[in-house]
Design a protein around this motif. Structure first.
Motif, PDB file in Angstrom:
ATOM      1  N   ARG A 151       0.824  -1.199   0.000  1.00 63.96           N
ATOM      2  CA  ARG A 151       0.000   0.000   0.000  1.00 63.96           C
ATOM      3  C   ARG A 151       0.867   1.260   0.000  1.00 63.96           C
ATOM      4  NH1 ARG A 151      -4.278   2.069   4.381  1.00 63.96           N
ATOM      5  NH2 ARG A 151      -5.211   3.668   3.079  1.00 63.96           N
ATOM      6  N   GLY A 152       0.653   2.130  -0.954  1.00 68.66           N
ATOM      7  CA  GLY A 152       1.406   3.365  -1.074  1.00 68.66           C
ATOM      8  C   GLY A 152       2.673   3.246  -1.903  1.00 68.66           C
ATOM      9  N   ALA A 153       2.976   2.046  -2.412  1.00 71.20           N
ATOM     10  CA  ALA A 153       4.227   1.836  -3.147  1.00 71.20           C
ATOM     11  C   ALA A 153       4.272   2.638  -4.439  1.00 71.20           C
ATOM     12  CB  ALA A 153       4.421   0.349  -3.443  1.00 71.20           C
ATOM     13  N   ALA A 212       4.839   6.267  -3.676  1.00 76.76           N
ATOM     14  CA  ALA A 212       6.213   6.475  -3.208  1.00 76.76           C
ATOM     15  C   ALA A 212       7.205   6.391  -4.366  1.00 76.76           C
ATOM     16  CB  ALA A 212       6.563   5.452  -2.135  1.00 76.76           C
ATOM     17  N   LEU A 230       4.689   3.768   9.516  1.00 79.63           N
ATOM     18  CA  LEU A 230       4.199   3.484   8.172  1.00 79.63           C
ATOM     19  C   LEU A 230       2.691   3.327   8.164  1.00 79.63           C
ATOM     20  CD1 LEU A 230       6.939   0.920   7.144  1.00 79.63           C
ATOM     21  CD2 LEU A 230       6.867   3.368   6.683  1.00 79.63           C
ATOM     22  N   ARG A 231       2.099   3.749   7.064  1.00 78.77           N
ATOM     23  CA  ARG A 231       0.653   3.605   6.932  1.00 78.77           C
ATOM     24  C   ARG A 231       0.289   2.128   6.882  1.00 78.77           C
ATOM     25  NH1 ARG A 231      -1.748   6.782   2.940  1.00 78.77           N
ATOM     26  NH2 ARG A 231      -0.077   8.269   3.117  1.00 78.77           N
ATOM     27  N   ALA A 239       1.610  -0.903   4.404  1.00 75.14           N
ATOM     28  CA  ALA A 239       2.923  -0.619   3.808  1.00 75.14           C
ATOM     29  C   ALA A 239       3.966  -1.532   4.434  1.00 75.14           C
ATOM     30  CB  ALA A 239       3.311   0.840   4.027  1.00 75.14           C
ATOM     31  N   ALA A 280       9.463   0.111   1.891  1.00 79.39           N
ATOM     32  CA  ALA A 280       9.354   1.515   2.292  1.00 79.39           C
ATOM     33  C   ALA A 280      10.707   2.037   2.787  1.00 79.39           C
ATOM     34  CB  ALA A 280       8.293   1.687   3.375  1.00 79.39           C
ATOM     35  N   ASP A 292       5.963  -1.962  11.104  1.00 80.84           N
ATOM     36  CA  ASP A 292       5.214  -0.768  10.702  1.00 80.84           C
ATOM     37  C   ASP A 292       5.951   0.523  11.061  1.00 80.84           C
ATOM     38  OD1 ASP A 292       4.950  -0.910  13.447  1.00 80.84           O
ATOM     39  OD2 ASP A 292       2.868  -0.248  13.459  1.00 80.84           O
ATOM     40  N   GLU A 340       8.642  10.054   2.111  1.00 78.87           N
ATOM     41  CA  GLU A 340       8.203   9.861   3.499  1.00 78.87           C
ATOM     42  C   GLU A 340       6.721  10.171   3.647  1.00 78.87           C
ATOM     43  OE1 GLU A 340       9.234  11.517   7.957  1.00 78.87           O
ATOM     44  OE2 GLU A 340      10.779  11.611   6.413  1.00 78.87           O
ATOM     45  N   VAL A 399       4.613   7.201   2.380  1.00 74.56           N
ATOM     46  CA  VAL A 399       4.575   5.942   3.126  1.00 74.56           C
ATOM     47  C   VAL A 399       4.194   6.100   4.590  1.00 74.56           C
ATOM     48  CG1 VAL A 399       6.244   4.844   1.594  1.00 74.56           C
ATOM     49  CG2 VAL A 399       7.045   5.949   3.676  1.00 74.56           C
TER      50      VAL A 399
END
Length: 151
Positions: A60-62, A65, A98-99, A102, A107, A126, A141, A144
């Motif tokens: 998630r969020g990759a 980022a 981290l969210r 993630a 990350a 996390d 930052e 993530v």
């Protein structure tokens, strides 16, 4: 079965690509040797990953980022150049929570790719601890990290 095949193909492509980058132009025979060797390396890499019980997860969020990474690298180079040129000392050590969803592995790798950020520790799945030359969070930052302040 498909996931195994995809992993082997990705490893082989990455290793062949690295060979092409490091060696330069290759004759057809050298290219064949590079591909066969990379295929062997791909099988070995997969076996090592399985032996270490490492699983790729938490993407998630990759994408966000990754898209922020080029700007972060340029910004990081500017901060690193300024710190070197003006003999600036300091920086800050901070925890990046981290969210949800993630993975700390990817990350942390993306956070460390910026020249002004160094990942010091990954104490939990996390959370990563970074040393950064700039006081505020960079684009990677922000992509993530948790935004809600939750623990």
């Amino acid at each position: 079965m498909l996931a195994r095949l995809v992993e082997i193909v990705v490893w082989a492509a990455a290793l062949t690509g690295l060979t092409l980058v490091f060696v330069g132009s290759l004759s057809p025979v050298e290219l064949l040797v590079a591909c066969v060797t990379a295929l062997g390396g791909a099988f070995a890499a997969r076996r090592m990953r399985l032996a270490a019980d490492v699983h790729v997860e938490g993407g998630r969020g990759a994408v966000r980022a990754l898209l922020a990474l080029p700007g972060s690298v340029v910004r990081g180079l500017a901060a690193l150049t300024a710190a070197t040129a003006f003999d600036a000392t300091g920086g800050s050590v901070r925890r990046v929570r981290l969210r949800a969803g993630a993975g700390a592995g990817w990350a942390g790798t993306l956070l460390a790719a910026s020249p002004d950020t160094c990942v010091i520790d990954v104490p939990r799945d996390d959370e990563v601890i970074v040393h950064a030359l700039r006081p505020n969070a960079g684009p990677v930052e922000k992509a993530v990290a948790r935004t809600d302040g939750a623990r």
